[in-house]
Design a protein around this motif. Structure first.
Motif, mmCIF file in Angstrom:
data_model
loop_
_atom_site.group_PDB
_atom_site.id
_atom_site.type_symbol
_atom_site.label_atom_id
_atom_site.label_comp_id
_atom_site.label_asym_id
_atom_site.label_seq_id
_atom_site.Cartn_x
_atom_site.Cartn_y
_atom_site.Cartn_z
ATOM 1 N N VAL A 145 0.845 -1.196 0.000
ATOM 2 C CA VAL A 145 0.000 0.000 0.000
ATOM 3 C C VAL A 145 0.877 1.240 0.000
ATOM 4 O O VAL A 145 1.656 1.460 0.925
ATOM 5 N N THR A 146 0.735 2.044 -1.049
ATOM 6 C CA THR A 146 1.514 3.287 -1.121
ATOM 7 C C THR A 146 0.563 4.475 -1.276
ATOM 8 O O THR A 146 -0.655 4.287 -1.412
ATOM 9 N N GLU A 147 1.131 5.671 -1.316
ATOM 10 C CA GLU A 147 0.311 6.890 -1.438
ATOM 11 C C GLU A 147 -0.290 7.035 -2.842
ATOM 12 O O GLU A 147 -1.215 7.806 -3.048
ATOM 13 N N VAL A 148 0.244 6.240 -3.805
ATOM 14 C CA VAL A 148 -0.314 6.344 -5.163
ATOM 15 C C VAL A 148 -1.116 5.107 -5.542
ATOM 16 O O VAL A 148 -1.518 4.937 -6.690
ATOM 17 N N GLY A 149 -1.347 4.222 -4.546
ATOM 18 C CA GLY A 149 -2.171 3.054 -4.848
ATOM 19 C C GLY A 149 -1.608 1.786 -4.217
ATOM 20 O O GLY A 149 -0.524 1.809 -3.626
ATOM 21 N N VAL A 150 -2.376 0.696 -4.347
ATOM 22 C CA VAL A 150 -1.954 -0.592 -3.787
ATOM 23 C C VAL A 150 -1.430 -1.455 -4.931
ATOM 24 O O VAL A 150 -2.138 -1.690 -5.914
ATOM 25 N N VAL A 151 -0.189 -1.898 -4.785
ATOM 26 C CA VAL A 151 0.428 -2.728 -5.824
ATOM 27 C C VAL A 151 0.252 -4.196 -5.450
ATOM 28 O O VAL A 151 0.500 -4.583 -4.308
ATOM 29 N N GLU A 152 -0.228 -4.997 -6.421
ATOM 30 C CA GLU A 152 -0.314 -6.440 -6.207
ATOM 31 C C GLU A 152 0.602 -7.138 -7.205
ATOM 32 O O GLU A 152 1.038 -6.524 -8.188
ATOM 33 N N LYS A 153 0.885 -8.390 -6.949
ATOM 34 C CA LYS A 153 1.782 -9.138 -7.834
ATOM 35 C C LYS A 153 1.084 -9.362 -9.181
ATOM 36 O O LYS A 153 -0.143 -9.490 -9.278
ATOM 37 N N GLY A 154 1.904 -9.433 -10.211
ATOM 38 C CA GLY A 154 1.373 -9.695 -11.555
ATOM 39 C C GLY A 154 0.974 -11.159 -11.710
ATOM 40 O O GLY A 154 1.171 -11.973 -10.790
ATOM 41 N N ALA A 155 0.478 -11.496 -12.878
ATOM 42 C CA ALA A 155 -0.002 -12.875 -13.129
ATOM 43 C C ALA A 155 1.116 -13.892 -12.897
ATOM 44 O O ALA A 155 0.889 -15.035 -12.504
ATOM 45 N N GLU A 156 2.344 -13.417 -13.133
ATOM 46 C CA GLU A 156 3.473 -14.356 -12.968
ATOM 47 C C GLU A 156 3.945 -14.416 -11.517
ATOM 48 O O GLU A 156 4.941 -15.061 -11.182
ATOM 49 N N GLY A 157 3.221 -13.689 -10.640
ATOM 50 C CA GLY A 157 3.555 -13.776 -9.214
ATOM 51 C C GLY A 157 4.699 -12.900 -8.767
ATOM 52 O O GLY A 157 5.298 -13.139 -7.713
ATOM 53 N N GLN A 158 5.011 -11.874 -9.575
ATOM 54 C CA GLN A 158 6.112 -10.972 -9.209
ATOM 55 C C GLN A 158 5.597 -9.539 -9.021
ATOM 56 O O GLN A 158 4.642 -9.123 -9.687
ATOM 57 N N TYR A 159 6.260 -8.784 -8.156
ATOM 58 C CA TYR A 159 5.965 -7.355 -8.019
ATOM 59 C C TYR A 159 6.764 -6.562 -9.061
ATOM 60 O O TYR A 159 7.922 -6.889 -9.350
ATOM 61 N N HIS A 160 6.122 -5.535 -9.594
ATOM 62 C CA HIS A 160 6.816 -4.607 -10.496
ATOM 63 C C HIS A 160 6.655 -3.208 -9.909
ATOM 64 O O HIS A 160 5.654 -2.521 -10.148
ATOM 65 N N LEU A 161 7.612 -2.793 -9.092
ATOM 66 C CA LEU A 161 7.463 -1.548 -8.314
ATOM 67 C C LEU A 161 7.986 -0.321 -9.044
ATOM 68 O O LEU A 161 7.696 0.808 -8.654
ATOM 69 N N ASP A 162 8.736 -0.543 -10.127
ATOM 70 C CA ASP A 162 9.282 0.639 -10.813
ATOM 71 C C ASP A 162 8.166 1.528 -11.357
ATOM 72 O O ASP A 162 8.308 2.746 -11.406
ATOM 73 N N GLY A 163 7.013 0.893 -11.690
ATOM 74 C CA GLY A 163 5.901 1.694 -12.213
ATOM 75 C C GLY A 163 5.378 2.724 -11.214
ATOM 76 O O GLY A 163 4.785 3.733 -11.576
ATOM 77 N N LEU A 164 5.656 2.487 -9.933
ATOM 78 C CA LEU A 164 5.167 3.432 -8.891
ATOM 79 C C LEU A 164 5.777 4.812 -9.076
ATOM 80 O O LEU A 164 5.196 5.822 -8.723
ATOM 81 N N PHE A 165 6.970 4.835 -9.658
ATOM 82 C CA PHE A 165 7.687 6.110 -9.739
ATOM 83 C C PHE A 165 7.367 6.863 -11.015
ATOM 84 O O PHE A 165 7.845 7.954 -11.246
ATOM 85 N N ASP A 166 6.559 6.233 -11.870
ATOM 86 C CA ASP A 166 6.066 6.974 -13.042
ATOM 87 C C ASP A 166 4.781 7.683 -12.659
ATOM 88 O O ASP A 166 4.384 8.653 -13.265
ATOM 89 N N ALA A 167 4.104 7.106 -11.587
ATOM 90 C CA ALA A 167 2.777 7.642 -11.226
ATOM 91 C C ALA A 167 2.940 9.030 -10.608
ATOM 92 O O ALA A 167 3.805 9.212 -9.760
ATOM 93 N N PRO A 168 2.120 9.995 -11.004
ATOM 94 C CA PRO A 168 2.162 11.308 -10.357
ATOM 95 C C PRO A 168 1.661 11.169 -8.924
ATOM 96 O O PRO A 168 0.817 10.341 -8.637
ATOM 97 N N SER A 169 2.242 11.970 -8.031
ATOM 98 C CA SER A 169 1.734 11.961 -6.652
ATOM 99 C C SER A 169 0.335 12.537 -6.708
ATOM 100 O O SER A 169 0.129 13.637 -7.183
ATOM 101 N N VAL A 170 -0.643 11.802 -6.230
ATOM 102 C CA VAL A 170 -2.036 12.271 -6.358
ATOM 103 C C VAL A 170 -2.339 13.349 -5.316
ATOM 104 O O VAL A 170 -1.640 13.437 -4.322
#
Ligand SMILES: CSC[C@H]1O[C@H](OP(=O)(O)O)[C@H](O)[C@@H]1O
Length: 383
Positions: free
Chosen positions: A358-383
């Motif tokens: 759970v972050t300030e820009v949303g809740v990240v869950e694992k992808g279909a392959e069962g892995q987290y992809h957290l780099d996308g969090l830093f593309d998201a604008p701070s809401v």
């Protein structure tokens, strides 16, 4: 709202958390040395709070120097001065990434400021001070968003069909006493309570520093949130209790690696294993300043080892004390003299055991392959 940190125009004070919950006393932090020792001794603790206090300690020192015109005159000399102080501050505690993350960001900021023609040492110092001061408000906004995002996810995925509320368990202290306010995992508990989705909050005592029994219980009682304290060893029985009906465990983080492996207070890993066994959702709540993409997995995270005395002794007011003040607080030995002690302050929870971050820009869950992809969090604008 409870505050661990008080700051106004170069004057920094922290609530001495070694005295809580029995004594509420703010102590001044006038220099980076004061800040380093307060963090090392855990008078202030919590990944975000550590970073904020360290940066504001240096900001306070620079403010005093500016007032006394005792600062390096050239921009280059000031950058060197700030870099040296930041390198010192980050040695106070190694596991939480927020401190080194803040040091790196603010050092880059002042180096860029110094590149502007005609910059003076005072210009660089003011740039640092403004950035350090902004951390207090930024962290509070992040925490309120984390609370909202986490409560929304729990309402959607952890409330049983036909129910409108859920009981949750949290570990350590991740509230206003670990941040600039509201908290991360405890912020989610606050938001659940505010949304009337919280049936009950359970908190573990979190041996040996007792962040749960001393700090989280203090915050939950202060806020009037329905809560029950359990010992760390009771967690399995609690999750097995249909009566308690715990639907989610929500914890904080000190460092989240790029693959989602998470360093958090010792005992977190055990709770994640229990959650998996009992089909209970397990959430990590943390701002993006706690996510460290440069660390590939939990194997690379340095775990702080703390003194044996934190395990072999315990502090509290004397039972015969008529009033509680510094004189009535005593430390008693609770372990056999001569026994050796292992006291890691944190453990690593593998991402496989974590249902969401759970972050300030949303809740990240694992992808279909069962892995987290957290780099996308830093593309998201701070809401
Ligand atoms: C939002 S605080 C994150 C984290 O920090 C605490 O550790 P400590 O009390 O040793 O500073 C704990 O691991 C919290 O979950």
């Amino acid at each position: 709202m409870l505050q661990a940190i008080k700051y106004s125009k170069g004057k920094l004070e922290i609530l001495d958390q070694l005295q809580l919950p029995f004594i509420e006393i703010f102590i001044p932090i006038r220099s980076t040395e004061d800040g380093w020792h307060a963090i090392k001794d855990m008078k202030v603790r919590g990944a975000p709070a550590i970073a904020i206090v360290a940066m504001l300690a240096l900001a306070s020192e620079l403010t005093s120097a500016l007032e006394g015109s005792m600062i390096p005159r050239s921009a280059e000399e000031m950058c060197q001065y700030i870099s040296t102080k930041l390198a010192y501050l980050v040695t106070s505690r190694p596991t939480a990434v927020n401190l080194s993350d803040a040091a790196r960001k603010l050092e880059t900021l002042v180096l860029n400021r110094a590149k502007i023609a005609e910059s003076r040492g005072s210009d660089v110092a003011h740039t640092f001070i403004q950035a350090a001061e902004a951390m207090l408000g930024d962290d509070l906004k992040d925490n309120q968003r984390i609370g909202h995002n986490g409560a929304e996810w729990i309402a959607k995925y952890a409330v049983k069909p036909g129910h409108s509320q859920v009981a949750v368990l949290t570990h350590c202290n991740t509230g206003s006493l670990a941040t600039s306010g509201y908290g991360t995992a405890l912020g989610v508990v606050r938001s659940l309570a505010a949304n009337n989705t919280l049936q009950h909050a359970y908190c573990t005592e979190t041996r040996p520093y007792n962040q749960g029994s001393r700090l989280t219980a203090f915050e939950l009682v202060h806020d009037g949130i329905p809560a029950t304290l359990i010992t760390d060893s009771m967690a399995a029985a609690l999750l097995a209790s249909a009566e308690a009906g715990v639907g989610a465990i929500i914890v904080g983080a000190d460092r989240v690696a790029a693959n989602g492996d998470t360093a958090n207070k010792i005992g977190t890993y055990a709770l994640a294993v229990l959650a998996k066994h009992h089909g209970v959702k397990f959430l990590v709540a943390a701002p993006r300043t706690t996510i460290d993409l440069a660390t590939k997995s939990g194997r690379e995270i340095v775990i702080e080892q703390r003194p044996a005395s934190e395990v072999t002794s315990i502090k509290g007011p004397r039972s015969d004390a008529e009033s509680i003040d510094g004189a009535s607080i005593e430390s008693v030995q609770i372990a056999a003299p001569g026994i050796s002690v292992w006291n890691p302050a944190f453990d690593i929870t593998p991402s496989a055991l974590i249902d969401g971050i759970v972050t300030e820009v949303g809740v990240v869950e694992k992808g279909a392959e069962g892995q987290y992809h957290l780099d996308g969090l830093f593309d998201a604008p701070s809401v």
